[in-house]
Design an enzyme around this catalytic site. Structure first.
Site, PDB file in Angstrom:
ATOM      1  N   ASP A  76      -1.533  -1.669 -44.182  1.00 12.87           N
ATOM      2  CA  ASP A  76      -0.150  -2.018 -43.815  1.00 12.87           C
ATOM      3  C   ASP A  76       0.670  -2.323 -44.880  1.00 12.87           C
ATOM      4  O   ASP A  76       1.703  -3.233 -44.577  1.00 12.87           O
ATOM      5  CB  ASP A  76       0.003  -2.626 -42.632  1.00 12.87           C
ATOM      6  N   SER A  88       9.810  -2.900 -53.344  1.00 19.52           N
ATOM      7  CA  SER A  88      10.572  -2.230 -52.325  1.00 19.52           C
ATOM      8  C   SER A  88      11.581  -3.365 -51.705  1.00 19.52           C
ATOM      9  O   SER A  88      11.100  -4.412 -51.255  1.00 19.52           O
ATOM     10  CB  SER A  88       9.678  -1.637 -51.303  1.00 19.52           C
ATOM     11  N   GLY A 117      -1.766   4.515 -40.365  1.00 16.20           N
ATOM     12  CA  GLY A 117      -0.642   4.922 -40.036  1.00 16.20           C
ATOM     13  C   GLY A 117       0.306   4.902 -41.110  1.00 16.20           C
ATOM     14  O   GLY A 117       0.651   3.599 -41.722  1.00 16.20           O
TER      15      GLY A 117
HETATM   16  P1  IMP Z   1     -11.344   0.325 -37.883  1.00 18.95           P
HETATM   17  O1  IMP Z   1     -11.056   1.309 -39.093  1.00 18.95           O
HETATM   18  O2  IMP Z   1     -10.524   1.132 -36.639  1.00 18.95           O
HETATM   19  O3  IMP Z   1     -12.977   0.952 -37.448  1.00 18.95           O
HETATM   20  O4  IMP Z   1     -11.032  -1.000 -37.640  1.00 18.95           O
HETATM   21  C1  IMP Z   1     -11.809  -1.778 -38.451  1.00 18.95           C
HETATM   22  C2  IMP Z   1     -10.558  -2.928 -38.908  1.00 18.95           C
HETATM   23  O5  IMP Z   1      -9.671  -2.313 -39.639  1.00 18.95           O
HETATM   24  C3  IMP Z   1      -9.645  -3.532 -37.892  1.00 18.95           C
HETATM   25  O6  IMP Z   1      -9.574  -4.849 -38.054  1.00 18.95           O
HETATM   26  C4  IMP Z   1      -8.508  -2.607 -37.741  1.00 18.95           C
HETATM   27  O7  IMP Z   1      -7.218  -3.363 -37.267  1.00 18.95           O
HETATM   28  C5  IMP Z   1      -8.340  -2.576 -39.087  1.00 18.95           C
HETATM   29  N1  IMP Z   1      -7.532  -1.180 -39.642  1.00 18.95           N
HETATM   30  C6  IMP Z   1      -8.038  -0.167 -39.631  1.00 18.95           C
HETATM   31  N2  IMP Z   1      -7.116   0.877 -40.181  1.00 18.95           N
HETATM   32  C7  IMP Z   1      -6.038  -0.123 -40.563  1.00 18.95           C
HETATM   33  C8  IMP Z   1      -4.986   0.237 -41.119  1.00 18.95           C
HETATM   34  O8  IMP Z   1      -4.331   1.483 -41.421  1.00 18.95           O
HETATM   35  N3  IMP Z   1      -3.924  -0.772 -41.127  1.00 18.95           N
HETATM   36  C9  IMP Z   1      -4.347  -2.169 -41.066  1.00 18.95           C
HETATM   37  N4  IMP Z   1      -5.490  -2.233 -40.459  1.00 18.95           N
HETATM   38  C10 IMP Z   1      -6.294  -1.403 -40.263  1.00 18.95           C
END
Ligand code: IMP
Length: 426
Positions: free
Chosen positions: A13, A409, A40
């Site tokens: 993020d 930014s 995202g």
């Molecule tokens: P997973 O990737 O859904 O298995 O989640 C594993 C960890 O990565 C969790 O703590 C999520 O909140 C974090 N996480 C996964 N994708 C993102 C992202 O795009 N932004 C921030 N945290 C993420």
């Protein structure tokens, strides 16, 4: 050396989507190399917001080709929705978007099991429940279904049969029921059909692009501290988010990479569980959350907020070989008075400049207090336009982590950017 990697330098993020969108006009090809719909990437163009989970943020620039590489995991329904959302905004994808036939497919039971595990576990990771972990598990266990398999229902059914069989005991143990291979095959073959013209040999596109000496932007997802090998294990995602992941995930040799640019917020956020040394569970944390609109773009969860952690950033500079940092959301810090900067940790009386192997939850941040500012930064277009205190803040970061800051930014829109330069330049 024609490729530049854009990598998250914190816990995800960081604003990679915006930076890729700014860099894309300088590139002929953008390749997303890891992760899936857990990401995202929020883009704001002319005040209008668009969130992409899978398609590279370069897609908004007509002259740029976009590839989703073999290192990613694809939820085909999400991919299709994004194509439709782009089409509704008159962004053409035909002939300029391709997903690797080698990318693995996120199946319905991956999402089911991800969700059930999160519910059952006392030590939940706090995943996005997008099925990312179980899908990568299948990949490593060599029983995964790949995007190319969606194009032949017989092949797909056979692979699904074997795949579902291996998950059955796990699902039963968690109290879940798996769908039949027939059901999933029918649904996913239909998705494959809808996506047929987008599934292909991504490696050939990357190869041709390298031969033609085109400029290639390699787009990461998540961040260094969520990387399976370099992050805060086990509170990590299941892929190599770091710059090195771009080589395997996009199918490009390290000798083709000219530079890695690390994206970092001017403070720190984290979503989900796991240690976060500089977390602020007080009014200041809430102030940052409100001022920075820190709510997950994929799950809507409030993000945990804290001061900038230079130990984590120093680690990111090292493991990604960063040649440059892009600092995002500097404008958000106008909302706070004094600013704290974590320059090191203390653990058992010892000063640490890099994250420890374990017990990150036990470290004490060592802070420096810097003067804040309260001016609106959104009109600043160069570093010299920033208030003196903001310039001093950036200079201190550079000094501590040993990496120069390029782009800064100062607001969500494309225009709210200072010191944008061609990332492929000298
Ligand atoms: P997973 O990737 O859904 O298995 O989640 C594993 C960890 O990565 C969790 O703590 C999520 O909140 C974090 N996480 C996964 N994708 C993102 C992202 O795009 N932004 C921030 N945290 C993420």
């Amino acid at each position: 050396m024609s490729a530049v990697v854009v990598v998250g330098a914190q816990w995800g993020d960081e604003g990679k989507g915006k930076v890729v969108d700014l860099y894309a006009p300088y590139a002929e090809l953008v390749v997303r190399y890891a992760g899936g719909a857990n990401a995202g990437h929020t883009l704001v163009v002319n005040g209008e917001k668009l969130i992409l989970h899978l398609i590279p943020s370069g897609i908004l620039h007509e002259q740029t080709k976009c590839v989703v590489g073999q290192g990613t995991v694809i939820d085909p329904a999400v991919f299709l929705e994004e194509i439709e959302a782009l089409s509704a905004r008159r962004v053409a994808t035909d002939g300029r978007l391709l997903v690797s036939q080698r990318a693995h497919v996120v199946l319905p039971h991956h999402k089911l099991i991800d969700g059930l595990r999160e519910k059952k576990s006392n030590e939940a990771i706090g995943t996005t429940k997008r099925g990312i972990g179980p899908c990568y598990e299948d990949k490593v266990a060599r029983r995964g279904v790949r995007m190319g398999d969606l194009l032949d229902i017989e092949v797909l059914r056979g692979k699904l049969d074997a795949n579902l069989e291996s998950w059955r005991p796990v699902a039963e143990d968690l109290g879940g029921t798996l769908p039949s291979a027939e059901e999933v095959a029918a649904q996913y073959a239909a998705l494959g059909e809808a996506l047929r013209r987008y599934i292909g040999d991504a490696a050939a596109i990357v190869r041709a692009s390298i031969r033609a000496e085109e400029k290639i932007l390699l787009e990461g997802a998540q961040g260094t501290m969520l990387d399976i090998d370099n992050g805060t294990y086990p509170f990590v995602t299941s892929s190599n988010a770091v710059a090195g992941g771009a080589c395997a995930g996009a199918g490009i040799g390290p000798t083709h990479i000219r530079r890695a640019v690390g994206i970092a917020k001017a403070y720190t956020t984290r979503v989900g569980g796991g240690p976060f040394p500089t977390e602020l569970e007080d009014e200041t944390g809430q102030l940052l959350r409100d001022a920075g609109a820190e709510y997950g773009s994929t799950t809507g969860r409030p993000r945990r907020c804290g001061w900038l952690d230079l130990v984590a950033l120093r680690h990111a500079v090292t493991v990604n070989g960063l040649g440059e940092l892009a600092i995002t959301k500097l404008d958000v810090l106008s909302a706070v008075d004094a600013i704290m900067l974590c320059v090191a940790y203390e653990l058992d009386g010892e000063r640490l400049d890099y994250p420890p192997y374990e017990r990150l939850e036990a470290v004490q941040p060592i802070y420096e207090t810097l003067e804040g500012w309260d001016e609106d930064l959104s009109g600043c277009r160069t570093r010299a336009d920033l208030p003196a205190a903001a310039q001093a803040y950036l200079a201190r970061i550079e000094q501590e982590v040993g990496c120069p800051i390029g782009v800064v930014s100062v607001g969500p829109d494309r225009e709210d950017t200072a010191d944008l330069q061609d990332p492929f330049g000298a």
